[in-house]
Design a protein around this motif. Structure first.
Motif, PDB file in Angstrom:
ATOM      1  N   LEU A 167       0.833  -1.201   0.000  1.00  0.00           N
ATOM      2  CA  LEU A 167       0.000   0.000   0.000  1.00  0.00           C
ATOM      3  C   LEU A 167       0.871   1.255   0.000  1.00  0.00           C
ATOM      4  CD1 LEU A 167      -2.827   1.260   0.225  1.00  0.00           C
ATOM      5  CD2 LEU A 167      -2.620   1.085   2.715  1.00  0.00           C
ATOM      6  N   ILE A 168       0.539   2.196  -0.932  1.00  0.00           N
ATOM      7  CA  ILE A 168       1.274   3.456  -1.004  1.00  0.00           C
ATOM      8  C   ILE A 168       0.369   4.620  -0.570  1.00  0.00           C
ATOM      9  CG2 ILE A 168       2.499   5.072  -2.505  1.00  0.00           C
ATOM     10  CD1 ILE A 168       3.293   2.688  -4.237  1.00  0.00           C
ATOM     11  N   ASP A 169      -0.784   4.755  -1.266  1.00  0.00           N
ATOM     12  CA  ASP A 169      -1.690   5.875  -0.963  1.00  0.00           C
ATOM     13  C   ASP A 169      -3.128   5.418  -1.161  1.00  0.00           C
ATOM     14  OD1 ASP A 169      -3.078   8.233  -0.655  1.00  0.00           O
ATOM     15  OD2 ASP A 169      -1.756   9.420  -1.941  1.00  0.00           O
ATOM     16  N   ALA A 170      -3.841   5.190  -0.074  1.00  0.00           N
ATOM     17  CA  ALA A 170      -5.220   4.688  -0.135  1.00  0.00           C
ATOM     18  C   ALA A 170      -6.189   5.704  -0.704  1.00  0.00           C
ATOM     19  CB  ALA A 170      -5.681   4.258   1.263  1.00  0.00           C
ATOM     20  N   THR A 171      -5.845   7.010  -0.628  1.00  0.00           N
ATOM     21  CA  THR A 171      -6.785   8.066  -1.069  1.00  0.00           C
ATOM     22  C   THR A 171      -6.937   8.126  -2.579  1.00  0.00           C
ATOM     23  OG1 THR A 171      -5.036   9.744  -1.140  1.00  0.00           O
ATOM     24  CG2 THR A 171      -6.188   9.421   0.966  1.00  0.00           C
ATOM     25  N   LEU A 172      -6.060   7.459  -3.319  1.00  0.00           N
ATOM     26  CA  LEU A 172      -6.100   7.527  -4.779  1.00  0.00           C
ATOM     27  C   LEU A 172      -7.126   6.583  -5.393  1.00  0.00           C
ATOM     28  CD1 LEU A 172      -2.251   7.729  -5.480  1.00  0.00           C
ATOM     29  CD2 LEU A 172      -3.912   9.608  -5.454  1.00  0.00           C
ATOM     30  N   ILE A 173      -7.752   5.727  -4.601  1.00  0.00           N
ATOM     31  CA  ILE A 173      -8.738   4.778  -5.112  1.00  0.00           C
ATOM     32  C   ILE A 173     -10.116   5.414  -5.036  1.00  0.00           C
ATOM     33  CG2 ILE A 173      -9.809   2.508  -4.786  1.00  0.00           C
ATOM     34  CD1 ILE A 173      -6.933   2.381  -5.787  1.00  0.00           C
ATOM     35  N   PRO A 174     -10.848   5.454  -6.169  1.00  0.00           N
ATOM     36  CA  PRO A 174     -12.198   6.073  -6.158  1.00  0.00           C
ATOM     37  C   PRO A 174     -13.139   5.321  -5.224  1.00  0.00           C
ATOM     38  CG  PRO A 174     -11.403   5.711  -8.407  1.00  0.00           C
ATOM     39  CD  PRO A 174     -10.453   5.004  -7.499  1.00  0.00           C
ATOM     40  N   ALA A 175     -14.053   6.048  -4.603  1.00  0.00           N
ATOM     41  CA  ALA A 175     -14.990   5.439  -3.661  1.00  0.00           C
ATOM     42  C   ALA A 175     -15.929   4.459  -4.344  1.00  0.00           C
ATOM     43  CB  ALA A 175     -15.790   6.526  -2.941  1.00  0.00           C
ATOM     44  N   ARG A 176     -16.209   4.674  -5.652  1.00  0.00           N
ATOM     45  CA  ARG A 176     -17.136   3.800  -6.362  1.00  0.00           C
ATOM     46  C   ARG A 176     -16.519   2.452  -6.722  1.00  0.00           C
ATOM     47  NH1 ARG A 176     -15.273   7.647  -9.889  1.00  0.00           N
ATOM     48  NH2 ARG A 176     -14.252   6.880 -11.794  1.00  0.00           N
ATOM     49  N   ALA A 177     -15.199   2.344  -6.643  1.00  0.00           N
ATOM     50  CA  ALA A 177     -14.520   1.073  -6.973  1.00  0.00           C
ATOM     51  C   ALA A 177     -14.564   0.174  -5.746  1.00  0.00           C
ATOM     52  CB  ALA A 177     -13.088   1.348  -7.413  1.00  0.00           C
ATOM     53  N   LYS A 178     -15.673  -0.544  -5.591  1.00  0.00           N
ATOM     54  CA  LYS A 178     -15.938  -1.297  -4.368  1.00  0.00           C
ATOM     55  C   LYS A 178     -14.877  -2.370  -4.082  1.00  0.00           C
ATOM     56  CE  LYS A 178     -19.725   0.966  -3.625  1.00  0.00           C
ATOM     57  NZ  LYS A 178     -19.755   1.979  -2.525  1.00  0.00           N
ATOM     58  N   LYS A 179     -14.517  -3.182  -5.102  1.00  0.00           N
ATOM     59  CA  LYS A 179     -13.540  -4.261  -4.877  1.00  0.00           C
ATOM     60  C   LYS A 179     -12.161  -3.692  -4.531  1.00  0.00           C
ATOM     61  CE  LYS A 179     -15.567  -8.215  -5.090  1.00  0.00           C
ATOM     62  NZ  LYS A 179     -15.584  -9.048  -3.864  1.00  0.00           N
ATOM     63  N   GLN A 180     -11.812  -2.587  -5.206  1.00  0.00           N
ATOM     64  CA  GLN A 180     -10.521  -1.967  -4.922  1.00  0.00           C
ATOM     65  C   GLN A 180     -10.505  -1.382  -3.517  1.00  0.00           C
ATOM     66  OE1 GLN A 180      -9.077   0.580  -8.171  1.00  0.00           O
ATOM     67  NE2 GLN A 180     -10.456  -0.512  -9.585  1.00  0.00           N
ATOM     68  N   GLN A 181     -11.633  -0.819  -3.111  1.00  0.00           N
ATOM     69  CA  GLN A 181     -11.735  -0.289  -1.749  1.00  0.00           C
ATOM     70  C   GLN A 181     -11.630  -1.412  -0.716  1.00  0.00           C
ATOM     71  OE1 GLN A 181     -11.727   2.586  -0.402  1.00  0.00           O
ATOM     72  NE2 GLN A 181     -12.051   4.015  -2.113  1.00  0.00           N
ATOM     73  N   GLU A 182     -12.235  -2.559  -1.041  1.00  0.00           N
ATOM     74  CA  GLU A 182     -12.162  -3.717  -0.142  1.00  0.00           C
ATOM     75  C   GLU A 182     -10.712  -4.186  -0.001  1.00  0.00           C
ATOM     76  OE1 GLU A 182     -14.134  -8.203   0.278  1.00  0.00           O
ATOM     77  OE2 GLU A 182     -14.883  -6.808  -1.251  1.00  0.00           O
ATOM     78  N   GLY A 202     -11.997 -11.674  -4.638  1.00  0.00           N
ATOM     79  CA  GLY A 202     -12.668 -11.439  -5.920  1.00  0.00           C
ATOM     80  C   GLY A 202     -12.058 -10.314  -6.734  1.00  0.00           C
ATOM     81  N   LEU A 203     -10.918  -9.777  -6.293  1.00  0.00           N
ATOM     82  CA  LEU A 203     -10.231  -8.721  -7.035  1.00  0.00           C
ATOM     83  C   LEU A 203      -9.617  -9.312  -8.298  1.00  0.00           C
ATOM     84  CD1 LEU A 203      -9.361  -5.639  -6.662  1.00  0.00           C
ATOM     85  CD2 LEU A 203      -7.146  -6.572  -5.948  1.00  0.00           C
ATOM     86  N   SER A 204      -9.891  -8.704  -9.461  1.00  0.00           N
ATOM     87  CA  SER A 204      -9.352  -9.230 -10.719  1.00  0.00           C
ATOM     88  C   SER A 204      -7.960  -8.668 -10.977  1.00  0.00           C
ATOM     89  CB  SER A 204     -10.280  -8.867 -11.877  1.00  0.00           C
ATOM     90  OG  SER A 204     -10.246  -7.473 -12.116  1.00  0.00           O
ATOM     91  N   ARG A 205      -7.249  -9.294 -11.901  1.00  0.00           N
ATOM     92  CA  ARG A 205      -5.908  -8.821 -12.274  1.00  0.00           C
ATOM     93  C   ARG A 205      -5.995  -7.430 -12.909  1.00  0.00           C
ATOM     94  NH1 ARG A 205      -1.205 -11.896 -12.846  1.00  0.00           N
ATOM     95  NH2 ARG A 205       0.551 -10.469 -13.012  1.00  0.00           N
ATOM     96  N   ALA A 206      -7.059  -7.193 -13.693  1.00  0.00           N
ATOM     97  CA  ALA A 206      -7.236  -5.876 -14.326  1.00  0.00           C
ATOM     98  C   ALA A 206      -7.447  -4.784 -13.270  1.00  0.00           C
ATOM     99  CB  ALA A 206      -8.421  -5.922 -15.283  1.00  0.00           C
ATOM    100  N   GLN A 207      -8.201  -5.120 -12.221  1.00  0.00           N
ATOM    101  CA  GLN A 207      -8.423  -4.155 -11.146  1.00  0.00           C
ATOM    102  C   GLN A 207      -7.128  -3.862 -10.394  1.00  0.00           C
ATOM    103  OE1 GLN A 207     -11.524  -6.470  -9.327  1.00  0.00           O
ATOM    104  NE2 GLN A 207     -13.131  -5.017  -9.935  1.00  0.00           N
TER     105      GLN A 207
END
Length: 774
Positions: A167-182, A202-207
């Motif tokens: 993890l580098i910077d958690a604030t850079l992930i959009p709130a709507r990206a649910k799996k990325q937020q998880e 369930g996080l994909s390689r593309a995500q």
């Protein structure tokens, strides 16, 4: 620069180094011991560089590629390969390849080239990728010249990798990206996670790639080590050695450079504690050690004890590991990350460079002898390596081979003895005369005494070990009308009936058929199974003691990866009352709740056409009897036999090795057998029995003309197993007092037949100091 290369082609006519030009880009990289790809005729072959020299020569082909970043074989192992070649009469390439893990060997294939290809076939692919029908079409087109098949090498080695996400910077992930937020939520708790763990949400390689592109995480590929024993925790155990053990450790510590010591300790005398302490002292001195065990079934228990003592500084090498696991263990040794190597026979070639001690546990076991080229014995290789490293070799056994014990008696080996069982008495052994059981009308495989004892142990929640050195359900099938037995069409042996699948199998070539309902010769329905195997014993026990929980261990139940360890773990955890098996359960196993051992058909091996049959029977009975009473509970053993007065049965039941040794040595001397004479077995195999016999007779005549001093020739004669895999076999026995004079003569005779052997007119095998005579 010129490279001297032994190629991967076990053909007698090319068993020599071939010279290749080293391209300029390889000159600063190439070293002896490296694997290379070389052109050889129209093929591309794997080669091992055994030397390099300056200069050049016209007409040399250049090396195609270096397959290693550094040498796979040390200078010591290169020298050892020459020794193995000379003393076992094998090809040097065979000796070199035996020292490499399977992952560093290659497979040979053909790359498809051309513009007009059959439907579904693509240029650049390999022939092996297609079904056999398609391969036939491709080969036919290649024969016509319509397409080109280029020979290629395919490496087997694979490196297991994973991705590490930080993890580098958690604030850079959009709130709507649910799996990325998880994923970010998990990374906040564990800032550094493996992708193999993170993708389970369930996080994909593309995500993941999107998260990396946003610089929210850092992704790094890392190499993983496949460690099948990673869950074993290091535990520092302190065991107080008794006086005999302490003396043995002190003797090993003070041994002279290259000295061989025979540690003769009765079953349960604590030889493993001696090994642990002696190796611990070697490791404390900054050196390394090798411990060999004879059976895969022993390895998990031994590994557990050594891992607890030495932690991740232990590498494990045996055939039950996957190819990738063995490769990773081998690389740990090469990278000097381990101090101790534990393994079966081939672990003797571990590429350690600072060996301080080599130990062979159960040194009498025949599994230390390789039965295929190169036919080396791990003991002989261990002694050679010990002399090279100026360190001792310890041969440990409760029932030493006669050869080793005789050498100890003569002072060639130093003799160490552990004559008392650690913390207990040797179990009493009861001899059961099965002739009397038969006279009483008992036609089962269990005497009344043994059956009562088994029931008693089950009632007391104690455990039993039952040995029958015969797998399968029955030993043969025969028609009771015409007397015809069902034999293998490819080998001169009876087919063995296996209840699972209702099949008849050949244990030599693998041929199998369904159990027929009538005789193939006379159509009679009176066709029946005879004899007894481990499957039948299991069925009989369950019929008579339905509540018994049985674990059966033989080649049929232990063929899958990890099966040895799983079955033994279940028995150790008390999930079974009875451990039933073949000789793989006869030694090395240490279960404190085993209070009863039963040996069925103890004399079954006495009639084998082998001068070591009596020795093996003594060892087997003594070893398996020693599995009883190893904990706080007393134990006993029942040995069932039709020859209760045989000296082997009597001495084994009394744990009297010295009396057996004295009697057996008299017989060996009369028969001119080892250790009084060295034995070599020469076998000829051909599709025609007349060819095999004729070639054996010619070889015999040439040997007689060579006049090898103090040597005797027996034969030629048909082999006990006269037909094997469609080849008829004849044998010669050569006995000598001076093997150093015999080996060059045999090598010359072998080379004189090189042309005929290369044309596959017949097969010739030479086995120095053989352990199998079939």
């Amino acid at each position: 620069m010129i490279a001297h290369v032994h190629v991967d082609a076990p053909v007698i006519t090319i068993d020599r180094p071939f010279d290749y030009e080293v391209p300029p880009q390889f000159e600063t990289l190439i070293e002896p011991g490296m694997r290379v790809s070389v052109p050889f005729g129209s093929r591309r072959l794997l080669g091992i560089v055994t030397g390099v020299s300056e200069g050049t020569r016209e007409g040399l082909k250049p090396l195609e590629a270096l397959l290693d970043e550094e040498s796979s074989l040390t200078d010591e192992l290169l020298d050892l390969s020459t020794h193995v070649k000379e003393t076992t009469l094998c090809f040097r390439s065979s000796a070199l390849l035996a020292m490499l893990p399977a992952a560093l060997k290659v497979s040979y294939d053909k790359e498809i080239k051309g513009e007009t290809l059959p439907d579904g076939v693509r240029a650049g692919t390999h022939l092996s990728e297609y079904p056999k029908e398609t391969q036939s079409i491709i080969l036919a087109l290649a024969k016509k010249g319509d397409i080109l098949l280029a020979p290629v090498l395919k490496e087997k080695r694979t490196v297991k990798t994973d991705l590490v996400i930080e993890l580098i910077d958690a604030t850079l992930i959009p709130a709507r990206a649910k799996k990325q937020q998880e994923a970010i939520k998990l990374l906040k708790d564990v800032p550094r996670m493996y992708w193999s763990s993170l993708r389970q949400i369930g996080l994909s390689r593309a995500q993941l790639q999107k998260m990396e592109s946003l610089r929210a995480v850092k992704v790094t590929e890392v190499e993983l080590n496949r460690d099948p024993y990673a869950t074993i925790e290091q535990v520092i155990e302190t065991v107080e050695l008794n006086e005999s053990q302490a003396k043995a450790v002190h003797a090993i510590r003070d041994a002279e450079a290259g000295e061989t010591l025979l540690l003769h300790g009765v079953t349960g005398s604590g030889k493993t504690e001696v090994y642990l302490e002696a190796i611990g002292q070697v490791v404390d001195d900054g050196k390394q050690a090798i411990l060999l065990v004879p059976e895969i079934s022993l390895t998990p228990m031994m590994v557990k004890r050594f891992k607890r003592r030495f932690g991740d500084r232990v590498a494990v090498l045996h055939s039950a590991l996957s190819q990738g696991e063995k490769y990773d263990e081998w690389r740990k040794i090469k990278r000097r990350e381990v101090d101790v190597v534990v393994g079966a026979r081939s672990a003797i070639f571990a590429p350690l460079e600072n060996i301080g001690l080599i130990i062979l546990d159960e040194e009498h076991e025949t599994t230390y002898k390789q039965e295929e080229n190169p036919r080396y014995h791990a003991r002989d290789v261990a002694i050679w390596r010990a002399e090279y490293h100026e360190c001792p070799v310890v041969l440990g056994s409760a029932t030493p081979s006669l050869e080793s014990y005789a050498r100890a008696q003569k002072g060639v080996y130093r003799y160490l003895q552990l004559s008392e069982r650690y913390g207990g008495e040797m179990p009493p052994v009861h001899i059961i005369d099965m002739r009397r059981e038969l006279a009483k009308g008992n036609t089962t495989m269990f005497s009344e005494d043994l059956f009562v004892a088994i029931n008693d142990r089950i009632a007391k929640k104690e455990q039993c070990v039952i040995l029958l050195n015969r797998r399968g359900f029955t030993t043969f099938v025969m028609c009771r009308d015409c007397g015809e037995g069902l034999t293998c069409p490819h080998c001169a042996v009876n087919l063995t009936y296996h209840q699972h699948g209702d099949r008849l199998k050949c244990h030599y070539c693998g041929y199998e058929i369904g159990m027929p309902s009538k005789c193939p010769t006379c159509d009679s329905k009176k066709i029946k199974q005879f004899g007894t195997g481990t499957q039948k014993i299991e069925t009989e026990l369950l019929n008579r003691i339905p509540e018994a929980r049985i674990i059966r261990m033989d080649q049929d139940t232990t063929s899958r990866k990890g099966s040895h360890e799983q079955l033994l773990k279940r028995f150790e955890d008390g999930e079974a009352d009875i451990l039933l098996g073949t000789q793989m359960i006869a030694k090395g196993l240490d279960f404190p709740n085993v209070t009863l051992v039963g040996v069925l058909a103890a004399d079954a091996t006495l009639g084998m056409p082998d001068f070591r049959a009596t020795e093996r029977t003594f060892q087997l009975v003594t070893q398996v009897a020693g599995r009883a009473g190893r904990g706080s509970l007393p134990g006993e053993a029942y040995v069932q036999t039709y020859n209760p007065d045989h000296y082997v049965i009597e001495t084994a039941s009394e744990h009297d090795y010295e009396s057996f040794y004295a009697r057996e040595m008299q017989l060996r001397q009369v028969g001119n057998h080892p250790p009084y004479w060295y034995v070599t077995l020469v076998t000829f195999a051909a599709e025609s029995p007349l060819v095999a016999q004729a070639e054996a007779e010619l070889f015999a005549a040439d040997f007689v003309e060579a006049h090898v001093a103090q040597s005797r020739l027996n034969g030629p004669m048909p082999a006990p197993l006269s037909k094997l895999k469609n080849l008829f076999r004849y044998q010669l026995f050569i006995k000598t007092k001076h093997p150093e004079a015999l080996y060059p003569v045999l090598a010359t005779l072998q080379q004189a037949r090189a042309k005929a052997i290369s044309k596959k007119e017949y097969q010739l095998s030479i086995d120095v100091n053989p352990y199998v005579f079939m």
